[in-house]
Motif scaffolding. Structure first.
Motif, PDB file in Angstrom:
ATOM      1  N   ARG A   1      32.621  45.498  45.238  1.00 28.66           N
ATOM      2  CA  ARG A   1      32.291  45.609  43.812  1.00 28.66           C
ATOM      3  C   ARG A   1      31.143  44.688  43.431  1.00 28.66           C
ATOM      4  NH1 ARG A   1      38.237  45.598  40.860  1.00 28.66           N
ATOM      5  NH2 ARG A   1      39.008  47.545  41.794  1.00 28.66           N
ATOM      6  N   GLU A   2      31.197  43.466  43.925  1.00 26.65           N
ATOM      7  CA  GLU A   2      30.157  42.496  43.598  1.00 26.65           C
ATOM      8  C   GLU A   2      28.796  42.977  44.099  1.00 26.65           C
ATOM      9  OE1 GLU A   2      30.310  37.835  43.883  1.00 26.65           O
ATOM     10  OE2 GLU A   2      29.914  38.689  45.868  1.00 26.65           O
TER      11      GLU A   2
ATOM     12  N   ARG B   1      27.166  45.499  41.791  1.00 28.85           N
ATOM     13  CA  ARG B   1      26.748  45.000  40.476  1.00 28.85           C
ATOM     14  C   ARG B   1      25.465  44.193  40.617  1.00 28.85           C
ATOM     15  NH1 ARG B   1      32.295  43.189  37.547  1.00 28.85           N
ATOM     16  NH2 ARG B   1      30.862  42.982  35.824  1.00 28.85           N
TER      17      ARG B   1
ATOM     18  N   SER C   1      34.655  40.261  39.416  1.00 23.94           N
ATOM     19  CA  SER C   1      34.669  41.659  39.881  1.00 23.94           C
ATOM     20  C   SER C   1      36.060  42.190  40.201  1.00 23.94           C
ATOM     21  CB  SER C   1      33.744  41.854  41.093  1.00 23.94           C
ATOM     22  OG  SER C   1      32.421  41.506  40.763  1.00 23.94           O
TER      23      SER C   1
END
Length: 177
Positions: free
Chosen positions: A123-124, A127, A15
């Motif tokens: 970010r992770e 997702r 990420s």
């Protein structure tokens, strides 16, 4: 005669923006580079990911040979004279040394892409294709002991990082020919 392939190896945590950087470099660089990543294989449907997720197969039983095949495929692409933008995470002991031997015939430019831990976690979380915690795990260990040709940070715009990479790589690419 096949031209000696160049490999721009982008290494960063899960990420961190490796794909975004690779796409920006591919859009700006003055010669064709293939963008190669594990994500392309996963997202293309090549891997039976739904069946791994469902538990029909155990990923850990197939993981080592998958990555061995991936590494060999990168060598095959480069051996045919294709220059590559390789995004990858050297997450297993021995991969760096193994790839150094496998990539010996090619001109390799090793690039670190750093990202702040809080941003990686953010970010992770957004997702759905990453195990939660892998970015933090990567952050704490993958850059340790690595020697890079160039270090970039994802807080900078991908287009700016791509321009920096291409600018730094250009003189090296000329020397390597």
């Amino acid at each position: 005669m096949v031209e000696r392939a160049k490999i721009i190896f982008i290494h960063g945590a899960s990420s961190s923006g490796k794909s975004t950087l690779a796409r920006a470099v591919q859009a700006q660089i003055g010669e064709p580079f293939w963008h190669v990543s594990i994500d392309h294989l996963r997202d293309s449907g090549m891997l039976p990911m739904e069946r791994f997720r469902r538990g029909d197969f155990r990923w850990r039983d197939h993981r080592a040979r998958f990555f061995e095949g991936f590494h060999r495929s990168v060598v095959a692409y480069a051996s045919a004279g294709n220059s590559l933008l390789l995004e990858h995470i050297l997450e297993e002991p021995g991969w760096a040394a193994d790839l150094a031997v496998m990539f010996e015939p090619f001109d390799v430019y090793f690039v670190a892409l750093h990202c702040e831990l809080a941003e990686l976690v953010r970010r992770e979380t957004l997702r759905s294709d990453r195990p939660i915690g892998s970015a933090a795990d990567d952050f704490h260990r993958i850059h340790e002991g690595q020697r890079y040709d160039l270090q970039l940070h994802s807080r900078d715009a991908a287009e700016d990082n791509a321009a920096k990479l291409i600018s730094a790589f250009a003189p090296v690419a000329i020397r390597l020919r």
